[in-house]
Each structure stands twice: as C-alpha cells, then as structure tokens.
Design a protein around this motif. Structure first.
Motif, PDB file in Angstrom:
ATOM      1  N   LYS A  86      -2.298 -11.898   7.998  1.00 12.27           N
ATOM      2  CA  LYS A  86      -1.647 -12.175   9.279  1.00 12.27           C
ATOM      3  C   LYS A  86      -2.082 -11.212  10.379  1.00 12.27           C
ATOM      4  O   LYS A  86      -2.117 -11.564  11.548  1.00 12.27           O
ATOM      5  N   GLU A  87      -2.375  -9.969  10.001  1.00 12.59           N
ATOM      6  CA  GLU A  87      -2.591  -8.912  10.984  1.00 12.59           C
ATOM      7  C   GLU A  87      -4.056  -8.663  11.322  1.00 12.59           C
ATOM      8  O   GLU A  87      -4.364  -7.729  12.062  1.00 12.59           O
ATOM      9  N   ILE A  88      -4.960  -9.450  10.791  1.00  8.47           N
ATOM     10  CA  ILE A  88      -6.369  -9.171  11.086  1.00  8.47           C
ATOM     11  C   ILE A  88      -6.620  -9.358  12.588  1.00  8.47           C
ATOM     12  O   ILE A  88      -6.032 -10.215  13.215  1.00  8.47           O
ATOM     13  N   PRO A  89      -7.507  -8.520  13.157  1.00  6.38           N
ATOM     14  CA  PRO A  89      -7.681  -8.532  14.611  1.00  6.38           C
ATOM     15  C   PRO A  89      -8.534  -9.704  15.088  1.00  6.38           C
ATOM     16  O   PRO A  89      -9.248 -10.330  14.312  1.00  6.38           O
ATOM     17  N   GLU A  90      -8.456  -9.970  16.382  1.00 10.54           N
ATOM     18  CA  GLU A  90      -9.373 -10.901  17.034  1.00 10.54           C
ATOM     19  C   GLU A  90     -10.741 -10.245  17.160  1.00 10.54           C
ATOM     20  O   GLU A  90     -10.853  -9.020  17.139  1.00 10.54           O
ATOM     21  N   ALA A  91     -11.743 -11.074  17.374  1.00 12.12           N
ATOM     22  CA  ALA A  91     -13.087 -10.563  17.624  1.00 12.12           C
ATOM     23  C   ALA A  91     -13.050  -9.606  18.812  1.00 12.12           C
ATOM     24  O   ALA A  91     -12.427  -9.902  19.829  1.00 12.12           O
ATOM     25  N   GLY A  92     -13.699  -8.433  18.639  1.00 15.31           N
ATOM     26  CA  GLY A  92     -13.750  -7.475  19.740  1.00 15.31           C
ATOM     27  C   GLY A  92     -12.586  -6.511  19.794  1.00 15.31           C
ATOM     28  O   GLY A  92     -12.492  -5.706  20.703  1.00 15.31           O
ATOM     29  N   LYS A  93     -11.689  -6.593  18.797  1.00 14.20           N
ATOM     30  CA  LYS A  93     -10.526  -5.710  18.811  1.00 14.20           C
ATOM     31  C   LYS A  93     -10.352  -4.959  17.491  1.00 14.20           C
ATOM     32  O   LYS A  93     -10.920  -5.318  16.479  1.00 14.20           O
ATOM     33  N   PHE A  94      -9.543  -3.901  17.554  1.00 13.62           N
ATOM     34  CA  PHE A  94      -9.246  -3.085  16.382  1.00 13.62           C
ATOM     35  C   PHE A  94      -7.828  -3.357  15.879  1.00 13.62           C
ATOM     36  O   PHE A  94      -6.911  -3.517  16.680  1.00 13.62           O
ATOM     37  N   THR A  95      -7.658  -3.378  14.576  1.00 11.70           N
ATOM     38  CA  THR A  95      -6.325  -3.228  13.996  1.00 11.70           C
ATOM     39  C   THR A  95      -6.336  -1.974  13.129  1.00 11.70           C
ATOM     40  O   THR A  95      -7.189  -1.833  12.242  1.00 11.70           O
ATOM     41  N   PHE A  96      -5.442  -1.063  13.428  1.00 14.44           N
ATOM     42  CA  PHE A  96      -5.265   0.125  12.584  1.00 14.44           C
ATOM     43  C   PHE A  96      -4.052  -0.104  11.707  1.00 14.44           C
ATOM     44  O   PHE A  96      -2.971  -0.397  12.207  1.00 14.44           O
ATOM     45  N   LEU A  97      -4.247   0.047  10.419  1.00 10.76           N
ATOM     46  CA  LEU A  97      -3.137  -0.152   9.488  1.00 10.76           C
ATOM     47  C   LEU A  97      -2.675   1.182   8.926  1.00 10.76           C
ATOM     48  O   LEU A  97      -3.471   1.931   8.350  1.00 10.76           O
ATOM     49  N   ASP A  98      -1.390   1.458   9.124  1.00 10.32           N
ATOM     50  CA  ASP A  98      -0.821   2.661   8.559  1.00 10.32           C
ATOM     51  C   ASP A  98      -0.305   2.312   7.167  1.00 10.32           C
ATOM     52  O   ASP A  98       0.810   1.853   7.006  1.00 10.32           O
ATOM     53  N   SER A  99      -1.169   2.507   6.215  1.00  9.46           N
ATOM     54  CA  SER A  99      -1.036   2.114   4.808  1.00  9.46           C
ATOM     55  C   SER A  99      -1.136   0.599   4.661  1.00  9.46           C
ATOM     56  O   SER A  99      -0.820  -0.139   5.578  1.00  9.46           O
ATOM     57  N   GLY A 100      -1.590   0.177   3.485  1.00 10.38           N
ATOM     58  CA  GLY A 100      -1.844  -1.242   3.310  1.00 10.38           C
ATOM     59  C   GLY A 100      -1.839  -1.635   1.855  1.00 10.38           C
ATOM     60  O   GLY A 100      -0.949  -1.237   1.102  1.00 10.38           O
ATOM     61  N   TRP A 101      -2.850  -2.397   1.462  1.00 11.68           N
ATOM     62  CA  TRP A 101      -2.821  -2.990   0.123  1.00 11.68           C
ATOM     63  C   TRP A 101      -3.028  -1.969  -0.985  1.00 11.68           C
ATOM     64  O   TRP A 101      -2.534  -2.173  -2.077  1.00 11.68           O
ATOM     65  N   LEU A 102      -3.741  -0.868  -0.723  1.00  8.61           N
ATOM     66  CA  LEU A 102      -3.816   0.175  -1.755  1.00  8.61           C
ATOM     67  C   LEU A 102      -2.405   0.652  -2.094  1.00  8.61           C
ATOM     68  O   LEU A 102      -1.989   0.656  -3.245  1.00  8.61           O
ATOM     69  N   GLU A 103      -1.667   1.025  -1.065  1.00 11.15           N
ATOM     70  CA  GLU A 103      -0.337   1.566  -1.315  1.00 11.15           C
ATOM     71  C   GLU A 103       0.552   0.574  -2.064  1.00 11.15           C
ATOM     72  O   GLU A 103       1.182   0.914  -3.058  1.00 11.15           O
ATOM     73  N   GLN A 104       0.551  -0.676  -1.574  1.00 17.72           N
ATOM     74  CA  GLN A 104       1.426  -1.663  -2.227  1.00 17.72           C
ATOM     75  C   GLN A 104       1.042  -1.884  -3.689  1.00 17.72           C
ATOM     76  O   GLN A 104       1.895  -1.878  -4.578  1.00 17.72           O
ATOM     77  N   ILE A 105      -0.257  -2.052  -3.925  1.00 16.26           N
ATOM     78  CA  ILE A 105      -0.695  -2.357  -5.289  1.00 16.26           C
ATOM     79  C   ILE A 105      -0.453  -1.175  -6.221  1.00 16.26           C
ATOM     80  O   ILE A 105       0.078  -1.339  -7.333  1.00 16.26           O
ATOM     81  N   CYS A 106      -0.830   0.015  -5.784  1.00 22.04           N
ATOM     82  CA  CYS A 106      -0.662   1.189  -6.645  1.00 22.04           C
ATOM     83  C   CYS A 106       0.813   1.479  -6.891  1.00 22.04           C
ATOM     84  O   CYS A 106       1.228   1.778  -8.002  1.00 22.04           O
ATOM     85  N   ARG A 107       1.581   1.374  -5.828  1.00 21.74           N
ATOM     86  CA  ARG A 107       2.992   1.672  -5.958  1.00 21.74           C
ATOM     87  C   ARG A 107       3.692   0.725  -6.921  1.00 21.74           C
ATOM     88  O   ARG A 107       4.410   1.144  -7.826  1.00 21.74           O
ATOM     89  N   GLU A 108       3.431  -0.585  -6.726  1.00 18.42           N
ATOM     90  CA  GLU A 108       4.103  -1.541  -7.592  1.00 18.42           C
ATOM     91  C   GLU A 108       3.621  -1.410  -9.036  1.00 18.42           C
ATOM     92  O   GLU A 108       4.364  -1.688  -9.976  1.00 18.42           O
ATOM     93  N   HIS A 109       2.386  -0.938  -9.186  1.00 18.52           N
ATOM     94  CA  HIS A 109       1.894  -0.713 -10.543  1.00 18.52           C
ATOM     95  C   HIS A 109       2.544   0.540 -11.142  1.00 18.52           C
ATOM     96  O   HIS A 109       2.977   0.533 -12.308  1.00 18.52           O
ATOM     97  N   LEU A 110       2.633   1.586 -10.346  1.00 23.03           N
ATOM     98  CA  LEU A 110       3.277   2.817 -10.813  1.00 23.03           C
ATOM     99  C   LEU A 110       4.742   2.582 -11.164  1.00 23.03           C
ATOM    100  O   LEU A 110       5.283   3.166 -12.101  1.00 23.03           O
ATOM    101  N   GLU A 111       5.378   1.708 -10.389  1.00 24.39           N
ATOM    102  CA  GLU A 111       6.805   1.433 -10.621  1.00 24.39           C
ATOM    103  C   GLU A 111       7.015   0.418 -11.750  1.00 24.39           C
ATOM    104  O   GLU A 111       8.149   0.041 -12.030  1.00 24.39           O
ATOM    105  N   GLY A 112       5.911  -0.033 -12.332  1.00 20.09           N
ATOM    106  CA  GLY A 112       6.025  -0.961 -13.458  1.00 20.09           C
ATOM    107  C   GLY A 112       6.340  -2.388 -13.054  1.00 20.09           C
ATOM    108  O   GLY A 112       6.705  -3.212 -13.892  1.00 20.09           O
ATOM    109  N   LYS A 113       6.220  -2.692 -11.766  1.00 25.34           N
ATOM    110  CA  LYS A 113       6.501  -4.064 -11.337  1.00 25.34           C
ATOM    111  C   LYS A 113       5.357  -5.015 -11.690  1.00 25.34           C
ATOM    112  O   LYS A 113       5.547  -6.227 -11.738  1.00 25.34           O
ATOM    113  N   THR A 114       4.151  -4.472 -11.860  1.00 22.46           N
ATOM    114  CA  THR A 114       3.028  -5.307 -12.274  1.00 22.46           C
ATOM    115  C   THR A 114       2.422  -4.732 -13.550  1.00 22.46           C
ATOM    116  O   THR A 114       2.316  -3.512 -13.694  1.00 22.46           O
TER     117      THR A 114
END
Lengths: 489, 489
Positions: A92-120
């Motif tokens: 949903k958050e990917i930028p338009e052509a010619g623009k930047f999106t800066f993500l303050d944490s993203g899929w690394l955090e979600q995946i690692c966290r949910e794995h560490l918490e035993g959810k996956t």
C-alpha cells in the motif's frame, strides 16, 4: 550476516564533517534527478529498538523537498490489517515514480518479531521469506530502487539508551515492551535478524548494516550509501531485467480456437429454475465464508460484449452486500499509473471473509498494455511470472481464487455491438474503443492464448465460460463458484 | 419523528408487483442519467437491527451497474478511526460524481448508540447534531443527493427476527449484542432515534421512514423514494444554493497592503542562535503532543516564491518523522476532482497525536479556483462559510490549528523569480504558471484580502509571516507554532 559483520573505522571529526556536507549537497541535487527520471525509491530502516531509525530518517529528509517524500511508521499490525495478506500494508505504501518512501521499520521487524514470539513456525517463516524475496524483486524489476538499512547497536548501548528514554515521561512511549524484551534476549534476536538478512540479501536489494553507535557516523553511512545507490540507479535505468523461468505448476488449457461454443445453451425454463436454486445455495455459502473468515477473489476477463457484467450480476444477486465488493477496473488514473502495476490490485483486495469481484484485472498487463504498448516488451513478458507469484501469495494467504475467461466468437460480438448501437438505452455501453479493439481481435487472441497457457496454475486455474448463450455462461459460473467455495467451507 | 409516524397502507400483491417492476425499470434508466449529469448520490440506510438494511440494499443494487456504486458497511469505529474526527470515516466514503454510495448504517447509528451507551453527554450530542447538519448541508449544497432511510420494525417483529437468526450458526453473527440490547430497550431507543431524526430532518436531506415489516413492501417504498428523488435532483441541477450568513466569531485583520514588511529582518547570528533554541523547544513539545494525543494542523498559504518550502523545513527539522506528515497540495487529480472539494483534505487529516503540515490548502477554493474559474461564483462564495465550519469541526475535535499567510511584495517576488531562472539548480522551481499567476497579482490580492477577512475566526485565526527576509519569517513561524501548541500541552 550480522553475526560476522565488522564495522568500518569511524572517521575523525573533521573528515566526518566534510564528508557529511558533501553527501548532503549531493542528495539535495540527486532528488531532482530522481524526480526527473521518475525513479521511485523505497528506503527501509530496520534495526534494534532505540538504534536511531527515526532520528536518522529525520536527518536524511532534511535534504529532500517535502513534496517528494513520505515517512511511514510501521507499528504492530492492527486487527484490520491482520485481515489482509501480510504484505498488504507494505505494498500500500510504495511511492509514486519520482518520490521516496522512508519506512521506519518494516517487514524484517514484523517477520522476525512474530517468529521470535512463536507466532510463526519454520514453515511459515520460510514462506514469508519467499514472499519477501518475490516482493522486493518485483519492485526492483519494475524500476524501484529498494534500499535496506539495518541499524546496529551493541547490547550495552541499547540498554543505556532505553534507560535514558524511560526516565522521562515524555520519551517513555518511545521504548516499547518489545524493545525491552529485545535487549534482554539480545543474542537470540541478533541471530534471528542475521539469518533473516542472509535469507533476503538479494543483489538487486542488498542489506546495508549501519554502525549506529554514533549518531553522526550513522547518518554519514546512510547518506553515502543512499547517494551512491541513487547514482547507480540513474545510470542503470535502461538496464534490462531477466525474464525468470516460469516454474509454477501449470495445467494444460485449450486454445481459444479449440473451445466448442456450439450447443452450450439453456432454455428459459431450465435457466430460471437453476438460477434460483444456485443463488440460494451461494447465499448460504456466503454466510459460512463470512463466519470462517475466508477471502474470495473472483476475476473476470473476456471479449468486449461477452456478457461479463450480466454474469457478475447473477453472482452478486446471491450475496449479502455487506460482504462483497465489485471492483470495476478501467484504465489506471495518474496516481495509479505512477506506481507498480499491481499496486491498484493489492489495495483493492478483500479482507478475510469478504468477496472481491474484479471486472477486468491485472491480466490487463499482458493484454491491453501489451498490445497498446503501454508497457515495454520486457515488462509484459516478466508479468506472467509476477502474476503467478501474486496469485500464489493470495493462495497462501488462504484465498479462494476463481478466474473466468468469458468466451464468444467474432460474429456474436458483432451482433451484440450492433444491437447496442441500435438501442438508445444501450448506446452508452458501446464506444469507439470497442470497435478499435475489435479490429485487433486476432492480435488479442494470440495474447490471450499465451496468457492462458502461462498462468493456468494448479492453485489458480482459469475457467472458460462459453457465453454465446449468456444464460448458459451464468449458470456455469455460479456452479463453478459454488464448487470452488465448497472446497473451503 | 418516529414516535408520531403512521405507516402507509401496504398495497395488494398485484399492485405491488406492478409498481416494483416499474420502479426497477426506472432506476435502471436513471442510473445512466446520474452518470451523464455527474450527480453523486449517497443513500444512507439506518434503522433497527434486523430491519433488513443489508437485504434491501442488495435488492436495490440489482438494478444498478456494478461500476456505478459501492456498498459500505459501517460497524463500530476501530481504534484507528477513533483517532480522527468522528465524521472522518464517513467523509472518506462519499462517492465520485455520477456514482452511488450505499451505506449500511451510518452516523445516526453511531451517534444514537454512543449517546444511549452514555459515551456522549447532552452537550456532546448537541455538538454532533450540529456537525451532522453541516456535513449533510455541505454535501447537498455541493451537488450531492443525500437520501436517508430509516427502516422501521416493531419490537415484536425484531424479537422474532433476531431469534430466528440466532438459531443458526451461520447467521448468528448477524445479530450483534447491541441489536439484542436494542430490542430489550426498544422504547428508549425509539425515542432516541426519533429525536435524532427530528434534529437532522433538513429540507435538503430529509428522512424517509420505511415500513420494513414486509420485505417486498420495504423494497417498494425505498425504490419509489429513490426514483422520485433522483428525478427531482435531475431537474434541480441548476438550482442555486443560498449563501449562508457568516456567523462565525471573526477577528479584525489588516489588508495585505497595510502589512509593514520593512525592518522585519534578522542577522545571521541571531537567526542561527534562535533557530537552534526554538527547534529544541519544539522537539520537546512534539513528544508531549504525541503522549497527550493532540492533533496539530499547520497550514501554509502565500505568494509564489514567498518561502513556504524553506519555512516548512525549519518546522519539520524539529519534529520526529514518526509523528508528522507534510501534505503538498497540487491541483486535484481526477478522482479528487470528482468529489466534494474538501474530500482530499478530510482524507489527509492527521490522527490524534500527529502533526499535519499543509503546503497550500483548502483555501485554494477561494483563490486559484475562484480566479481561474474552476468553480462557480456561487461555489466559492459559499466556501468561506464551509471552510469556517470545517475548521470549527477540527477545533471541536481538539486540534491545534495554525494558519500562515506568507507575505512578500511584488518586487521581492520578481527578484526571486529571476534568481531561480538564472540558477540551473533552481530552475525546476519556476514554471510558466508562476509567471502567469504573477500577472494576476492584483486580482489575487483582492481575493486574499477577502479570504483573510472572512475566515479569520477566533478559533482559527490567520498569522502573517513577513517574509522579505526569510530568516525573519522562519523564526516568527517557529515562535507562533510553539506558542500555540504550548496552550494545549
């Protein structure tokens, strides 16, 4: 990656100052080139809690015009977000052509966290890694510059930073419970992050580990990496992207010419009787779907005047409007055209328990966009694979996918066009474009055949609706929808 | 309204059948006219639990092309939605010109329910009624057709329907706890609904109570009301809308010509010192805002090249990127232009605790749209009031609103234009449009003066930033932002 990483030497104060001012100036100039060359840039900041993701972002963006970037902060997914595929909130958050999106944490955090918490478990973790690899590759293949930073600090440093923030009531909110847990289980987390980075360290979207112990030094590393990567991206724009082998399990499917349209008819009486029964049955199934929170995606492609609209209507009549949405797909609007072509479909996905019916679909990429030259040859050739990946993603999420091709012959189309033209109430349904498309029937037929062959996967096969008799096609569609849904409820 | 309502006589079966088939045919034809005349239609279904809101919607939409409508189901607001003004989630869903949005319950349900549950007191209830009246009037004034149905069933009927649904596990989810509570407290609820309807029964958006005891009869009443109202709307399109009296508390404000731009300067040393101190102070306030969940809206208007961008940057440099967003406002895109002009601002509001900075704003309606003829005279004249209402809504929600006008003189603008033109790195900042706008300086000045006089409300006053010396303007802006926020934290 993290476990065997060695930080570079931090430069002296004077050198740092000089290099920082150079990098800032360069980034300022490069943002204009990014705009001019219409390159979309995603900058992902991952890393330890209190490693300075937010503050580094805030320093980087000082050099960029606010019209050209957006900062997105990702926290734990909301209940609403959990009803979509896990990549949904990122796509949903990917930028338009010619623009930047800066993500303050993203899929690394979600995946690692949910794995560490035993959810996956391991299997789910592996499937997510696969999803991420495809996701990032699809972005870079389609011209996105994807930069991934991991902000690294040592256990002791993190502990001190957290304590300092916790002491003040205005900064306390910055330290989450997970940040604290992370520090207590530093070693375990480090191993998990490291593995994740190795697993997703693609050459087109590699990881950059940033020594974030010193804030200025961290900024400098990020800035210099950004600048050099943007320069590379500007040079590489004409770079061709390999067409991946189509490794999905494909089923055979006949060519359009071999589809028998004869005798696929129903008389009025049979039609009315069947329609009523099937709609009642589907209505009941819809309740079950809702209760079991199963998402359903029904897609329609087919010749102009093949009867898509009326077919869709016979499906929706059976459904509760609180649980479905029809997505009519016309040519993309400017803000859609400026993004990855799948963006407007990702953002229109149903949530779990809902039905989305797409009246025309992402297959436009390999039909109209191919034939009208709206994308490059490289683009549409790559798309078969990208689409198979996309549908696999949806399947793995748990969606029922039902793809229809509504088939008629050329004479039938002509008759229907003429009828529309001569009927004042139906004239709005026929446009010059329809006639122009008709002239390209043969070219379209080639494209459609290729599309059917290359995307008729086991997990999301095509269904042909013979629609010279619209009644026949409607009943067949209802039966298929019921059959497919029944497998899941 | 409900308490003294008398149901009409239900027609005989044959008559019903005939009238239904007529109404269906008419609606089918009218949808095309709606499209052609670009009328946006909102159809709100409110009423008792199990009164058949969803099933009636599903019957009505059978007569409409799926490309022309959307059904939105409103349940209790999510945590995320609760961080916005309460109308936010409804404003978001208003249709494009030429399309329908059907709402399965809406603001009646939310307001009455929260009032019944004791979440809002009399004063808050009254303020919401005021908000709803303004909201609906703003829609109808701007060409929206707003149809409000209340589906009425008796206590006994509701009880029976709920019991039937609760008996089956696939339909149980359709009966909420509130539905059951509603039946137990039928009389109390009826009084509340009735009062709400009287309170919001405007002539431009009146209530229609539907006798929903019999499903076919309910459908017929809805269909006939829809059809007749659409016919009226089609005839009324050129209807003029009265300009309401501007009854908001206004403060005096000088004309642009009377603003003293002389001697508003700062030397480099003072500037650097003050900038640093003020940014540190603002950074601290930002943390407090976040913790206390106060939303802040900062808006910038001003002459081209007045220095808005640089001014905004000095504010954002002090903020944590996780807590603010800059909203650059260019000319509206097609999907934005097709909706109420405030839609693209409603959908860009900050959530509580966040700061939104608008680089140009809704005041475009009474400046560029007025001068370039993008809206009618009636439209922009009405806008002063609509904007005051909008800002009042934001203020009542609890937002800090800070409106800046960045002022320079004509000579300063010329000098800056020339500098941009002559500097290759700044050339992108200057366009032909800027030169064209400059030629209209005097007309703009008239419009700006009128705007400042008519929207300088006590609760959202304008602040003038004298920006011949940009440094001076930046420091002044920071001081004002700090001062205004300090009043709230």
């Amino acid at each position: 990656m993290l476990t065997n990483w060695n930080p570079a030497r931090m430069p002296e104060k004077d050198e740092m100052k000089l290099r920082l001012s150079t990098a800032r100036k360069q980034l300022y100039d490069l943002q204009m080139k990014i705009k001019e060359h219409k390159i979309p840039v995603i900058v992902l900041f991952e890393g330890w809690g209190t490693s300075g993701k937010g503050s580094t972002i805030s320093k980087v963006i000082r050099n960029i015009d606010p019209r050209f970037f957006k900062v997105v902060t990702m926290s734990e997914p909301t209940d609403e977000e959990l009803r979509y595929p896990f990549l949904y909130r990122y796509f949903k958050e990917i930028p338009e052509a010619g623009k930047f999106t800066f993500l303050d944490s993203g899929w690394l955090e979600q995946i690692c966290r949910e794995h560490l918490e035993g959810k996956t478990d391991e299997k789910e973790y592996a499937s997510r890694i696969e999803s991420v690899r495809n996701f990032e590759r699809q972005l870079t293949d389609n011209g996105y510059l994807v930069l991934k930073f991991f902000m690294q600090i040592e256990k002791k440093e993190q502990k001190e930073r957290e304590q300092k923030l916790l002491e003040n009531k205005d900064t306390r909110w910055r330290v989450s419970l997970f940040d604290q847990w992370e520090n207590e289980h530093y070693k375990k987390c480090k191993k998990t992050f490291s593995k994740y980075m190795s697993d997703t360290n693609a050459s087109s979207a590699p990881w950059y580990i940033i020594d974030a112990g010193d804030k200025k030094w961290a900024e400098l590393q990020v800035m210099e990496t950004l600048v050099s990567n943007i320069k590379v991206a500007l040079q590489n724009q004409a770079h061709s992207v390999p067409i991946l082998q189509n490794v999905f399990p494909l089923e055979p499917i006949p060519c359009l010419a071999d589809i028998d349209l004869q005798d696929k008819i129903l008389n009025d009486e049979e039609y009315k009787k069947e329609l009523k029964q099937l709609q009642i049955e589907l209505g009941k199934l819809h309740n079950k779907l809702y209760r079991k929170r199963i998402p359903v995606i029904i897609t329609y492609e087919g010749w102009d005047a093949a009867g898509k609209g009326g077919n869709i209507k016979r499906i929706t009549e059976a459904l509760d409007p609180r649980g479905y949405e029809v997505q009519p797909i016309a040519s993309p609007e400017p803000h859609e055209k400026a993004r990855h072509y799948l963006w407007r479909f990702w953002t229109r996905l149903p949530k779990s328990g809902h039905v989305a019916i797409f009246d025309r679909t992402w297959y436009g990429r390999v039909m109209v966009e191919r034939l009208e030259g709206f994308c490059s040859e490289n683009d549409w050739q790559r798309a078969y694979n990208e689409i198979n990946e996309f549908e696999k993603e949806l399947k793995d999420w748990g969606a029922v996918i039902i793809k229809f091709w509504v088939q008629i012959d050329k004479d039938t189309q002509l008759a229907r066009f003429q009828e529309r033209q001569n009927n004042p109430e139906k004239q709005w349904k026929i446009t010059d474009e329809d006639w122009r498309n008709r002239e390209k029937w043969d070219e379209y037929e080639v494209a459609v055949n290729e599309m059917l062959q290359k995307t008729n996967t086991e997990y999301a096969p095509w269904h042909i609706l013979e629609s010279v008799d619209k009644k026949y096609a409607r009943i067949k569609a209802l039966k298929i929808v019921i059959e497919e849904i029944t497998k899941y409820v």
